[in-house]
Design an enzyme around this catalytic site. Structure first.
Site, short mmCIF file in Angstrom:
data_model
loop_
_atom_site.label_atom_id
_atom_site.label_comp_id
_atom_site.label_asym_id
_atom_site.label_seq_id
_atom_site.Cartn_x
_atom_site.Cartn_y
_atom_site.Cartn_z
N HIS C 149 34.42 -11.71 8.25
CA HIS C 149 35.31 -10.56 8.24
C HIS C 149 36.67 -10.85 8.86
CE1 HIS C 149 31.10 -9.16 8.25
NE2 HIS C 149 31.55 -8.49 7.20
N GLY C 150 37.02 -12.14 8.91
CA GLY C 150 38.38 -12.51 9.26
C GLY C 150 38.78 -12.35 10.70
#
Lengths: 284, 443, 184
Positions: C149-150
């Site tokens: 999710h970065g």
């Protein structure tokens, strides 16, 4: 009348059962095991820690040259109720378990080179087996692999008393019994000696022949607590140790059971009172 | 019995739910307000005890399966399966207790089911209109036997292994298809890893099938309602009490007493009903000297061995279970309860002793002497003083009992039966007053 | 037997007995039942907690001389990856420079390593968002980027961007010699 008949029937059944039962296991014979007293017998029995320590020493010095105990780890020695348990010490951090473990070199893989290496054992390692595999064990012992001892005290009828009887039971074979080379007569080792017996057919000696030579001798082990190392003492201690090893939770089991039974008896009493109360209005 | 419901939802939510899914009503009508004969004795508590047993076995079994490894692959100390059981016994939190409960629970389950079955036979609970109820019970018993057998294989000890060998080889007795069936059961040429894997799968599945049939069993019970020690139908409300609290408390008390026995085994004699050889890892190359099934299979095992021909022996063994299914059509007597059938009762009591002794025969080697000091003599093929002949005689009575019941149904003259549960009014020829009073006390 | 016919369902409400005593026994029975079931349930629940053999593997030893400058070695500890990173002076300098930058989970670089061992960064390689393993050398801060999710971590393993709430965790570890650590 019916109650009476039922009772009589039950008694007849039980009496018949009791009368007929002693014929069991007639294919092999075995002398009645020696009567031994154990500290862990009975509903409140506990292991004697000093005895377990002596027993471990006998296993370590004598038995472990041939017999594995694959189901145990060194940390188990410091588990609650075990030979080297000390209150408040995590078995994995136990100095005793660490000291015992580090004397054994166990196989591992070098994660850098991928080569097979050996390293000193840690408490989480399993007991090191004396032979690499069953075939090696067989080859080194005249064709019969020495059995693993982890569960020996549960895997034989009589448990620790059986182990004690066999270890102290080696005697010269009675005249008329042919014992093959590499075998030893032991009346407590279940077997069928009919085909090796020259005497009267109804007097076949009990027991069998075992591939293990008599393993214990006086003073074979120097006990740290000064106990005199007779054959009987050594056998008694190692049998107690094996009983612990086969069921390390035995003490906990009996203690839990005591609490459970007390609870159940009280619960049953209360329920019975409640039952009588509820049914007191019913004509039945 | 399934009259109108007395459930009255009290709150808004329960009214709302009742008109959509009347599940509370179902529970209420089945276990709270269910009209139950008021004269049920303690033999009737074993139904509840059996439900408890099933619950305990499923609960402990599910958590054991979280640690058990169904693999016969060799590992130091035994096999992955054998070691995983020992891992449960040694390392898993409370694992030793959960496993001992599960292992002894199987024995307790069978103890309870045998009492339940004997009770059903004695009081004629299989007779119309309860035949389907009885047959469903027989199906549960069959499923239990399959489940217990496969469960016993899972620790992969010597007894597990050779138990599996012997039982699967039973099917080899069937003509033509026998060999194909055993190979199919094994998934190989002998009992091996594939066999263990499928037995684990089925061992997990069957208890839920049992639970399903139990629901049908209770359903079939609640249509005609309970039988009772007098074997007469319920005539009026005066004959019954609501299930709750009268039988919940009585069953509950019996359950706790049963649990005392159960706990005594689990905590003080956990291996008494097992066999030491099952603590030896499975070794396909060496059969233990003395191979016996678990105690609850011993009577059938004795019947199997009593017959010298393989196929006939297998058929007799399966027949010994199968005959239970047709019991409602064997015993046609209109009098349900054997309280009022003195002759049938006598043969029934002999039948119980017969089953116990058959179990004893199963635990001995066939050639063992019954009386050690008696020489005996050979009759046809075996010594008369051997368990072979005892098993044969007892086996004959096992089947003979059903034949006797069949004929008794026509010839026997039962004692007068009370008219209803609450009123023991005599019917038929007058009997001395003492005889009725006597009949009342029985049970 | 015959002369007492029960007319209807027997009363299930309070009878003629002393109601308090009567209720007490039923309440006691019900309590014992509920308590018994609860106590029996505990072993079945606790059995899912780590077993003794799992706990026995709770600590590992690692030789730092196996890691060369600028390299990262991942070791498995308690079933999870542990990043053992030998940081370059540039990475350390970047991390120290940002000590006072606004952060979600403020921490100085000094608090992220053992005193005097700034070059060795030992971190549990599990993203504090939802447990994926971040990759090194990606993201805007020269540290780690979680592929799931970065979340972006800097060269001290501090969360700088993305949904993760906390910095990468440091396991309990200690130097047993100059180049050896014991994790756990």
């Amino acid at each position: 009348m019916l109650r009476k008949t039922t009772l009589i029937a039950a008694f007849v059944g039980l009496a018949l059962g009791a009368a007929l039962a002693p014929g069991a296991l007639a294919a092999t014979t075995q002398a009645p095991l020696k009567e031994v007293s154990w500290s862990f017998e009975g509903p409140f029995g506990k292991f004697d820690q000093a005895q377990l320590q002596r027993g471990y020493k006998v296993y370590h010095d004598v038995c472990s040259t041939c017999h594995s105990m694959n189901l145990l780890s060194y940390r188990n020695l410091a588990d609650k109720g075990g030979p080297f348990y000390k209150e408040g010490v995590n078995p994995n951090e136990s100095p005793y378990a660490k000291a015992i473990a580090k004397d054994f070199m166990v196989p591992d893989i070098d994660t850098d080179t991928g080569e097979a290496i050996t390293r000193p054992a840690t408490p989480s390692d399993h007991f090191k087996a004396p032979f690499a595999n069953e075939y090696a064990a067989k080859a080194a012992n005249g064709g019969s692999a020495p059995p693993d001892l982890s569960l020996m005290a549960k895997a034989r009828e009589g448990g620790p008393s059986y182990i004690y009887s066999v270890l102290t039971g080696f005697t010269a074979p009675p005249a008329g019994l042919t014992v093959a080379p590499g075998k030893y007569y032991n009346p407590y080792f279940a077997g069928d000696l009919t085909s090796f017996w020259n005497g009267a057919a109804n007097q076949v000696p009990p027991g069998g022949t075992i591939s293990m030579p008599p393993p214990l001798k006086p003073n074979l082990v120097a006990f740290d607590d000064g106990t005199k190392a007779t054959v009987s003492e050594e056998a008694w201690d190692v049998a107690a140790f094996l009983a612990w090893a086969a069921e390390p939770h035995q003490e906990e089991r009996k203690q839990t059971g005591f609490a459970v039974l007390i609870y159940l008896f009280i619960f049953a009493g209360v329920l019975y009172a409640s039952y009588r109360q509820i049914w007191s209005k019913i004509d039945h | 019995m399934s009259g109108h419901s007395t459930y009255k939802p009290k709150t808004g939510f329960t009214r709302w739910l009742d008109s959509r899914l009347p599940i509370i009503r179902l529970g209420w009508d089945s276990f709270v307000d269910f009209p139950t004969p008021k004269n049920l004795n303690y033999w009737w508590t074993f139904g509840g005890i059996l439900a408890l047993c099933l619950g305990i076995q499923i609960a402990t079994g599910v958590v054991l399966a979280m640690h058990y490894v169904p693999s016969g692959l060799a590992a130091p100390g035994g096999s992955l399966a054998f070691n995983s059981v020992e891992h449960i016994m040694r390392d898993v939190n409370h694992g030793w207790m959960i496993r001992y409960i599960h292992a002894n629970g199987a024995s307790m389950f069978f103890l309870a089911v045998y009492i339940h079955m004997f009770r059903g036979i004695y009081y004629g609970s299989f007779k119309p209109p309860r035949e389907v109820l009885w047959i469903l019970g027989c199906i549960i018993y069959l499923l239990m036997m399959a489940t217990a057998f496969m469960g016993y294989v899972l620790p992969w000890g010597q007894m597990s292994y050779f138990g599996a060998v012997v039982i699967t080889n039973l099917f080899g007795a069937l003509p033509i298809v026998g060999k194909s069936i055993t190979t199919w059961l094994w998934g190989g040429f002998a009992v091996d890893n594939p066999t263990l894997n499928r037995f684990f799968s089925l061992h997990y599945l069957l208890p839920f099938m049992i639970a399903g049939v139990v629901v049908l069993h209770i359903w079939a019970l609640h249509v005609p309602g309970n039988n009772n020690p007098r074997g007469v139908e319920v005539k009026s409300k005066a004959d019954t009490v609501p299930f709750h609290p009268y039988y919940t408390v009585k069953d509950g008390f019996a359950m706790v007493v049963f649990l005392i026995l159960f706990a005594s085994f689990v905590f003080y004699m956990p291996d008494a009903l097992g066999h030491p050889d099952n603590y030896v890892p499975a070794n396909p190359l060496v059969t233990p000297a003395h191979i016996v099934p678990e105690w609850y299979f011993l009577p059938f095992y004795a019947i199997l061995r009593a017959v010298p021909d393989k196929l006939t022996g297998v058929l007799c063994m399966f027949g010994a279970v199968g005959v239970l299914f047709v019991l409602p059509w064997i015993d046609r007597s209109k009098t349900r309860s054997m309280r009022y059938r003195p002759t049938a009762r006598l043969f029934f009591l002999i039948f119980i002793v017969d089953c116990l002794l058959l179990g004893l025969c199963g635990s001995h080697e066939p050639d063992d002497k019954i009386f050690a000091n008696l020489a005996g003599f050979t009759f046809i093929d075996s010594n008369l003083n051997s368990y072979t002949w005892l098993s044969r005689i007892l086996g004959l009575y096992y089947f003979g009992f059903y034949v006797i019941l069949f004929f008794l149904s026509w010839t026997e003259k039962p004692l007068p039966v009370p008219e209803s549960i609450s009123e023991p009014v005599l019917k038929g020829p007058a009997l001395p007053k003492g005889a009725t009073a006597e009949a009342e006390k029985k049970g | 037997m015959a002369n007492t016919v029960v007319e209807s369902y027997p009363p299930t409400e309070h009878g003629a007995d002393d109601p308090n005593r009567r209720d007490f026994i039923h309440i006691a029975a019900a309590t014992a039942a509920v308590g018994g079931v609860a106590v029996f349930a505990w072993p079945l629940i606790d059995e899912m907690n780590p077993s003794a053999d799992v706990l026995a593997l709770a600590s590992i030893e690692f030789d730092l001389s196996k890691v060369s400058l600028g390299q990262q070695v991942v070791v498995k500890w308690q079933g999870k990856p542990v990043f053992v990173r030998y940081r370059t002076p540039k990475e350390i300098a970047e991390a120290v420079k940002d000590d006072n930058a606004p952060m979600k989970d403020p921490a100085t670089d000094a608090s992220r390593h053992k005193p005097g061992k700034a070059q060795y960064l030992i971190l549990v390689g599990v993203c504090t968002h939802l447990g994926c393993v971040p990759n090194f050398g990606l993201g805007d801060y020269g540290g780690w980027l979680c592929p799931c999710h970065g979340s972006v971590y800097d060269t001290a393993g501090r969360i700088r961007k993305g949904p993760a709430p906390l910095n990468l965790l440091m396991p309990n570890y200690a130097f047993t010699s100059d180049t050896k650590i014991k994790i756990g």
